[in-house]
Design an enzyme around this catalytic site. Structure first.
Site, PDB file in Angstrom:
ATOM      1  N   ARG A 226       0.755  -1.242  -0.047  1.00 35.61           N
ATOM      2  CA  ARG A 226      -0.140  -0.104  -0.003  1.00 35.61           C
ATOM      3  C   ARG A 226       0.930   1.197   0.113  1.00 35.61           C
ATOM      4  NH1 ARG A 226      -5.502  -2.074   2.914  1.00 35.61           N
ATOM      5  NH2 ARG A 226      -5.416  -3.834   1.696  1.00 35.61           N
ATOM      6  N   GLU A 228       0.602   4.088   0.935  1.00 40.41           N
ATOM      7  CA  GLU A 228       0.224   5.258   1.732  1.00 40.41           C
ATOM      8  C   GLU A 228       1.281   5.874   2.167  1.00 40.41           C
ATOM      9  OE1 GLU A 228      -1.470   2.255   4.325  1.00 40.41           O
ATOM     10  OE2 GLU A 228      -3.614   2.194   3.352  1.00 40.41           O
ATOM     11  N   ARG A 234       0.967   2.202  13.338  1.00 40.52           N
ATOM     12  CA  ARG A 234      -0.093   0.840  12.799  1.00 40.52           C
ATOM     13  C   ARG A 234      -0.159   0.676  11.302  1.00 40.52           C
ATOM     14  NH1 ARG A 234      -5.929   2.516  14.839  1.00 40.52           N
ATOM     15  NH2 ARG A 234      -6.716   1.996  12.889  1.00 40.52           N
ATOM     16  N   HIS A 235       0.710   1.488  10.425  1.00 35.43           N
ATOM     17  CA  HIS A 235       0.610   0.946   9.197  1.00 35.43           C
ATOM     18  C   HIS A 235       2.198   0.660   8.718  1.00 35.43           C
ATOM     19  CE1 HIS A 235      -3.066   3.667   9.588  1.00 35.43           C
ATOM     20  NE2 HIS A 235      -3.568   2.746   8.605  1.00 35.43           N
ATOM     21  N   GLU A 363      -8.048  -1.944  15.067  1.00 31.50           N
ATOM     22  CA  GLU A 363      -8.801  -2.682  14.048  1.00 31.50           C
ATOM     23  C   GLU A 363      -7.830  -3.884  13.603  1.00 31.50           C
ATOM     24  OE1 GLU A 363      -9.584  -0.829  10.085  1.00 31.50           O
ATOM     25  OE2 GLU A 363      -9.063  -2.539   8.957  1.00 31.50           O
ATOM     26  N   SER A 366     -10.952  -6.569   8.606  1.00 28.65           N
ATOM     27  CA  SER A 366     -12.220  -5.963   7.965  1.00 28.65           C
ATOM     28  C   SER A 366     -12.646  -7.201   6.696  1.00 28.65           C
ATOM     29  CB  SER A 366     -11.938  -4.829   7.267  1.00 28.65           C
ATOM     30  OG  SER A 366     -11.515  -4.895   6.199  1.00 28.65           O
ATOM     31  N   ARG A 414      -0.607  -6.691  12.701  1.00 31.51           N
ATOM     32  CA  ARG A 414      -1.337  -5.861  13.380  1.00 31.51           C
ATOM     33  C   ARG A 414      -1.881  -6.900  14.491  1.00 31.51           C
ATOM     34  NH1 ARG A 414      -5.056  -1.882  11.603  1.00 31.51           N
ATOM     35  NH2 ARG A 414      -3.631  -0.440  10.627  1.00 31.51           N
TER      36      ARG A 414
HETATM   37  P1  AMO Z   1      -8.146  -3.893   4.789  1.00 33.18           P
HETATM   38  O1  AMO Z   1      -7.637  -3.047   3.817  1.00 33.18           O
HETATM   39  O2  AMO Z   1      -9.067  -3.293   5.749  1.00 33.18           O
HETATM   40  O3  AMO Z   1      -9.022  -5.104   3.921  1.00 33.18           O
HETATM   41  O4  AMO Z   1      -7.005  -4.698   5.582  1.00 33.18           O
HETATM   42  C1  AMO Z   1      -7.382  -5.703   6.186  1.00 33.18           C
HETATM   43  C2  AMO Z   1      -6.429  -5.796   7.404  1.00 33.18           C
HETATM   44  O5  AMO Z   1      -5.117  -5.536   7.220  1.00 33.18           O
HETATM   45  C3  AMO Z   1      -4.310  -4.807   8.060  1.00 33.18           C
HETATM   46  N1  AMO Z   1      -3.707  -3.568   7.333  1.00 33.18           N
HETATM   47  C4  AMO Z   1      -2.709  -3.236   7.471  1.00 33.18           C
HETATM   48  N2  AMO Z   1      -1.785  -3.483   8.283  1.00 33.18           N
HETATM   49  C5  AMO Z   1      -0.459  -2.683   8.353  1.00 33.18           C
HETATM   50  N3  AMO Z   1      -0.081  -1.688   7.419  1.00 33.18           N
HETATM   51  C6  AMO Z   1      -1.136  -1.328   6.554  1.00 33.18           C
HETATM   52  N4  AMO Z   1      -0.924  -0.337   5.638  1.00 33.18           N
HETATM   53  C7  AMO Z   1      -2.611  -2.144   6.604  1.00 33.18           C
HETATM   54  N5  AMO Z   1      -3.741  -2.082   5.863  1.00 33.18           N
HETATM   55  C8  AMO Z   1      -4.588  -2.744   6.373  1.00 33.18           C
HETATM   56  C9  AMO Z   1      -5.479  -4.177   8.983  1.00 33.18           C
HETATM   57  C10 AMO Z   1      -6.715  -4.395   8.180  1.00 33.18           C
HETATM   58  O6  AMO Z   1      -7.748  -4.781   9.217  1.00 33.18           O
HETATM   59  N6  AMO Z   1      -9.398  -7.183   1.135  1.00 33.18           N
HETATM   60  C11 AMO Z   1      -9.669  -6.495   2.341  1.00 33.18           C
HETATM   61  C12 AMO Z   1     -10.121  -7.674   3.302  1.00 33.18           C
HETATM   62  C13 AMO Z   1     -11.285  -8.449   3.286  1.00 33.18           C
HETATM   63  O7  AMO Z   1     -12.514  -7.752   2.966  1.00 33.18           O
HETATM   64  O8  AMO Z   1     -11.271  -9.628   3.118  1.00 33.18           O
HETATM   65  C14 AMO Z   1      -8.738  -5.800   2.857  1.00 33.18           C
HETATM   66  O9  AMO Z   1      -7.633  -5.563   2.239  1.00 33.18           O
HETATM   67  O10 AMO Z   1      -5.497  -5.199  10.067  1.00 33.18           O
END
Ligand code: AMO
Length: 440
Positions: A226, A228, A234-235, A363, A366, A414
């Protein structure tokens, strides 16, 4: 087996050692051959001590001048902390030695002398800050406490696979190079793919859905990227997800699987990582599950004067919910449609069949029921400002007999961070990739 010399004077025959080695925790009595890192050393002039560490434990090596070979005594003086050595010697019971045993060395080979000074403090009470520790992650990993995190993460992954196999799900692999976004238009790392534009995968979302529509229950451990730009605790820009997808499932079926999955994982960590949890000072309980709608969560947050967000829960709101319902996986469902990706099934005009799962203040996952109807999917893609043409093969996959289905994705780092109460997600990745970090 014939072997050619590698030209090293201090060469150890590794095949011989492989057969003869005793791990430190298994040492009882008699002659042993051990190897590991110099955890600590003391030189009292006529008597020299080394605390030797391998992956199982620590043992004292004790040499008295005149009573051991002169070369051995010298090596014990010249070797530096964290160097790698081989020791052959006799085990003696000793009341003064930690663990009640010590080795009197007959032979020592310094396999790798560590350069001094070490760039970071690797002692048990190290105060080196995280960024510096990550610069030297390979050395940071000499520490028992740091190894404990990744031993727990190993159990977490093992438990996830075990749980999913018991559920009857198929372990799947998906492509990491994709042609269009799977989670929304932004946050993509571009890659060159011959003459075409491609991206590093944001998730295996579209592929796990296509697979569940024939194999019914599928799971994966999938790396996601990602782009971002934010730098938070947390990211990450590269993280891993536990993905699951199931046919004939709505969001409540999926939440049931997810709740049991997290419980299974935590239970296994409690059972198998007692010493790691102790060394990290973590007291764990198998969590319960709690369900509430987004609206209910918002009312609770407002009551405690915590900011909610129009279609998302703020970090503070997530924290408050966990404070109110500790040791629970909190499922917040009936999520506002505008806050969920294009593939989530709408529930009326405003709400969706999507949810978030919160554990220990954040979180962790999701998911939700997906759209399996091509017409509705095209409508939702357009509503999100995406071009259905970029998703043609995905949309087409629902034209020839695709059942209703749903799934979730758990952030592996996470989950590790929250199970272990770590203050920064980077502690839960061996080699983090964030906005500023591409090495080591
Ligand atoms: P989402 O984008 O919410 O959903 O990601 C799912 C879980 O992954 C973790 N997460 C991250 N951890 C660390 N750094 C990040 N940048 C990051 N982004 C997400 C979180 C989050 O809850 N495809 C959907 C899932 C689904 O619906 O099956 C998805 O990617 O814990």
């Amino acid at each position: 087996m014939s072997k050619t010399s590698k030209g090293n004077v201090n060469e150890l025959d590794l095949m011989e050692f492989y057969k003869e080695r005793t791990y430190i925790n298994d040492i009882k009595s008699g002659k042993v051959e051990v190897a590991g890192w110099v955890h600590d050393k003391r030189d009292l002039g006529k008597i020299r001590f080394i605390l030797l560490r391998d992956k199982t434990g620590i043992i004292q090596v004790t040499a008295i001048k005149g009573k051991v070979d002169e070369g051995v005594f010298k090596a014990m003086g010249s070797v530096s902390g964290e160097s790698v050595i081989y020791v052959k010697g006799e085990v003696k019971q000793s009341k003064q030695a930690p663990g009640g045993k010590e080795i009197v060395p007959e032979k020592i080979i310094i396999l790798a002398q560590a350069e001094m000074p070490l760039p970071i403090d690797v002692s048990d009470f190290s105060k080196t800050e995280l960024p510096k520790r990550l610069d030297y992650r390979f050395l940071d990993l000499h520490r028992k406490k740091i190894q404990a995190i990744f031993k727990v993460q190993s159990t977490i992954q093992e438990a996830y696979v075990e749980f999913m196999e018991k559920e009857g799900a198929v372990f799947a692999q998906f492509p990491s190079i994709i042609s269009s976004s799977s989670e929304g238009g932004t946050e993509l790392f571009e890659a060159k793919y011959f003459e075409q534009k491609a991206y590093l995968s944001q998730s295996c979302q579209l592929y796990k859905q296509m697979l569940a529509c024939s194999m019914e229950k599928v799971f994966a451990i999938f790396t996601v990227w990602r782009a971002e730009k934010h730098n938070t605790i947390r990211h990450l820009n590269e993280s891993r997800q536990f993905d699951y997808e199931q046919a004939f499932a709505d969001e409540f079926v999926v939440m049931d699987v997810l709740g049991r999955c997290v419980q299974y994982i935590v239970k296994k960590v409690i059972e198998e990582n007692k010493s790691e949890l102790e060394s990290l000072d973590v007291k764990l309980k198998v969590p319960g599950v709690k369900y509430m709608t987004f609206k209910e969560a918002a009312v609770i947050a407002k009551k405690y004067k915590v900011h909610v967000g129009k279609d998302d829960l703020s970090g503070d709101a997530e924290k408050k919910l966990s404070e109110l319902f500790p040791d629970n996986v909190i499922f917040v469902h009936d999520w506002p449609l505008s806050g969920k990706p294009f593939y989530i099934m709408p529930k009326g005009k405003e709400l969706s069949c999507g949810f978030d799962a919160i554990y220990n203040g954040m979180e962790i996952s999701s998911g939700g029921q997906r759209i399996h109807l091509p017409g509705l999917l095209i409508e939702r893609l357009k509503a999100k400002g995406l071009n259905p043409k970029d998703f043609k093969k995905y949309v087409d996959s629902f034209r020839y007999g695709a059942p209703p289905h749903g799934g979730f994705g758990i952030g592996v780092e996470r989950l590790t961070m929250l199970i272990l109460n770590l203050s920064n997600i980077r502690e839960a990745v061996l080699f983090p990739r964030d906005r500023d970090r591409l090495v080591p």
